[in-house]
Design an enzyme around this catalytic site. Structure first.
Site, PDB file in Angstrom:
ATOM      1  N   CYS A 126      -5.433   7.875   8.826  1.00  0.00           N
ATOM      2  CA  CYS A 126      -5.794   7.342  10.143  1.00  0.00           C
ATOM      3  C   CYS A 126      -5.400   8.332  11.234  1.00  0.00           C
ATOM      4  CB  CYS A 126      -5.073   6.023  10.387  1.00  0.00           C
ATOM      5  SG  CYS A 126      -5.713   4.682   9.387  1.00  0.00           S
TER       6      CYS A 126
ATOM      7  N   LYS B   4       0.825  -1.215   0.000  1.00  0.00           N
ATOM      8  CA  LYS B   4       0.000   0.000   0.000  1.00  0.00           C
ATOM      9  C   LYS B   4       0.852   1.255   0.000  1.00  0.00           C
ATOM     10  CE  LYS B   4      -1.913   1.791   4.026  1.00  0.00           C
ATOM     11  NZ  LYS B   4      -1.664   3.198   4.248  1.00  0.00           N
ATOM     12  N   ASN B   5       1.810   1.316   0.920  1.00  0.00           N
ATOM     13  CA  ASN B   5       2.521   2.583   1.092  1.00  0.00           C
ATOM     14  C   ASN B   5       3.538   2.869  -0.016  1.00  0.00           C
ATOM     15  OD1 ASN B   5       0.935   3.190   3.240  1.00  0.00           O
ATOM     16  ND2 ASN B   5       2.383   2.470   4.793  1.00  0.00           N
TER      17      ASN B   5
ATOM     18  N   ASP C 203       3.273   0.039  12.390  1.00  0.00           N
ATOM     19  CA  ASP C 203       2.056  -0.485  11.764  1.00  0.00           C
ATOM     20  C   ASP C 203       1.791  -1.953  12.101  1.00  0.00           C
ATOM     21  OD1 ASP C 203       1.596   1.991  10.712  1.00  0.00           O
ATOM     22  OD2 ASP C 203       2.560   1.569   8.787  1.00  0.00           O
TER      23      ASP C 203
ATOM     24  N   ARG D 247      -9.108   0.126   3.447  1.00  0.00           N
ATOM     25  CA  ARG D 247      -8.109   1.082   2.953  1.00  0.00           C
ATOM     26  C   ARG D 247      -6.794   0.404   2.617  1.00  0.00           C
ATOM     27  NH1 ARG D 247      -8.313   6.548   6.326  1.00  0.00           N
ATOM     28  NH2 ARG D 247      -6.707   6.945   4.809  1.00  0.00           N
TER      29      ARG D 247
END
Ligand code: EPU
Length: 424
Positions: free
Chosen positions: A117, A22-23, A308, A400
């Site tokens: 978030c 994702k990042n 995370d 997400r």
């Protein structure tokens, strides 16, 4: 609005494939803006943050065409200016990468202050400092919550020392500097795998970036970047989440499409608390070696233990023998999910950035909220271990960043369903 209904007690078993990071994806997609030709992206995760970002790119004038579920072509040649001030930009954190990319391509950009978030204060002063040192003028309209960056005569290479290690600021500075005149040196940068991935992508487009993955990144500005074909790295946090789920349920899971080097710290911590992990070139086999044991962990920028993974790891520590501590080194408000785990029977005390967890024998099902993306995944793992049926709300957080989370878990034998809640 949906919720997840999870009935605990089954050990996970089978094989799961990890998707693209994702990042990395949320930085690489804005980076395509800088190219003078179409970019082909592969291993693109199908998650809502990516969908929102693709929408933003289309609203700006890019053509986005998916060839398959995880491969697409982004042709940004139709974009003539970088103004992103609608709600989409505010929905997510990564919209701020359009500041750096827009500066590199057009010498200007304006983007709504980013959302994401709620993990505590999330300033962007280091991003703005880098833009200014490269010669841009920065204006933050606090009333409208919009950031304007301008460099009508182009950017000039600079020596930038970041005051804190920031993933976002490192990437934004790289994006801006790739077409700056001369040489840029970025010091005290983040070293996460997604930093290296973004640098590799930019280099494939013709940039000259060296040192990504170390403390110092050196960039020689180039006149133009071309379109490129690129496959996004696997998501180490998704992999870590499945490792945690396999160890927590005392299952046996093969995790495919991983890069072991990116998972070293996570694997070593999982082993320490009772996980058995066999590492192959691109896969892992995860099971449980012993009862879960307490430990003390501190989160740090890569290669330290990633923030995370804290919520998911907390579930293991909640069920471990003894007392554990977690010191959060990145976010001021990482432990918002603690009350939800307490509702399931965990003994969790939070004092600022320190959490003290006394292991309990079992967790019990409850109605819980996902307070953020990783907390949502943790609630599901807790539900898989708990006696009874847990209801997890706030699924949109999980969407997400986790592709097809429910089906991947079902494929491992989990008793989990997604249920649509009536509109209120
Ligand atoms: N910070 C500043 N000033 C800045 C930028 C950051 O003070 O200009 C502080 C932050 O407040 C924080 C620390 O520096 O205390 C680190 O923040 P960083 O900039 O590294 O975080 P980020 O880029 O906003 C990314 C990930 C997060 C992940 C962090 C830390 C993306 C889109 N997000 O955020 O991922 O927690 O790095 O690794 O890349 C997630 O995936 O669930 C997630 C929240």
């Amino acid at each position: 609005m949906d919720k997840l209904v999870v009935t605990g007690g089954r050990a996970l078993s089978g094989t799961v494939d990890i998707g693209g990071a994702k990042n990395a994806a949320v930085a690489i997609i804005p980076a395509t803006l800088i190219a003078d030709g179409p970019c082909v992206l592969e291993n693109v995760p199908s998650i809502s943050d990516v969908a929102v970002l693709m929408e933003i790119m289309e609203e700006l004038g890019a053509e986005v065409n998916y060839m398959s579920a995880h491969s697409c072509v982004i042709d940004s040649r139709g974009i003539s200016r970088c103004h992103v001030v609608n709600d989409n930009a505010r929905k997510m954190r990564a919209s701020y990468y359009l500041l750096g990319a827009g500066l590199a391509k057009f010498g200007h950009s304006c983007v709504a202050l980013p959302g994401g978030c709620d993990l505590g204060e999330r300033p962007i002063d280091q991003h703005l400092k880098a833009f200014e040192e490269l010669g841009a003028t920065v204006y933050v309209d606090n009333e409208e919550a919009v950031v304007y960056v301008d460099a009508p005569h182009g950017l000039k290479g600079a020596h930038i020392f970041f005051d804190i290690v920031s993933v976002g600021a490192t990437i934004n500075a790289m994006l801006a500097a790739v077409r700056a005149e001369g040489k840029t040196v970025l010091e005290n940068v983040a070293k996460e795998p997604h930093i290296v991935d973004v640098a590799n992508f930019l280099n494939k487009m013709g940039a000259d970036i060296r040192g990504a993955g170390t403390d110092v990144i050196k960039i020689r500005g180039v006149a133009k970047l071309r379109g490129a074909q690129y496959s996004i790295v696997p998501d180490q946090i998704e992999a870590g989440t499945f490792i945690a789920a396999a160890v927590a349920t005392a299952g046996r899971v093969k995790i495919n499409n991983i890069i072991p080097k990116h998972l070293e710290t996570i694997i070593s911590r999982m082993r320490e608390v009772g996980g058995e992990i066999l590492v192959d070139e691109e896969s892992l086999i995860v099971s449980r070696r012993s009862v879960l044991c307490a430990t003390d962990v501190r989160t740090m920028p890569h290669p330290g233990f990633p923030t995370d993974m804290v919520p998911q790891f907390s579930v293991l520590l909640s069920l471990a023998e003894g007392t554990s501590t977690i010191r959060e080194g990145i976010w001021s408000n990482r432990f918002r999910y603690a009350d939800e785990l307490i509702r399931m029977g965990a003994s969790f005390k939070v004092d600022g950035r320190l959490a003290v967890i006394h292991g309990v024998e079992k967790l019990t099902a409850a109605d819980v909220m996902s307070t953020d993306l990783r907390a949502g995944a943790a609630m599901v793992i807790a539900g898989l271990c708990a006696s009874g049926t847990t209801h997890v709300r706030g699924v949109e957080y999980i969407d997400r960043g986790y592709e097809d989370f429910v089906n991947k878990l079902k494929g491992l034998g989990a008793d989990i369903e997604r249920i649509a809640l009536p509109e209120t």
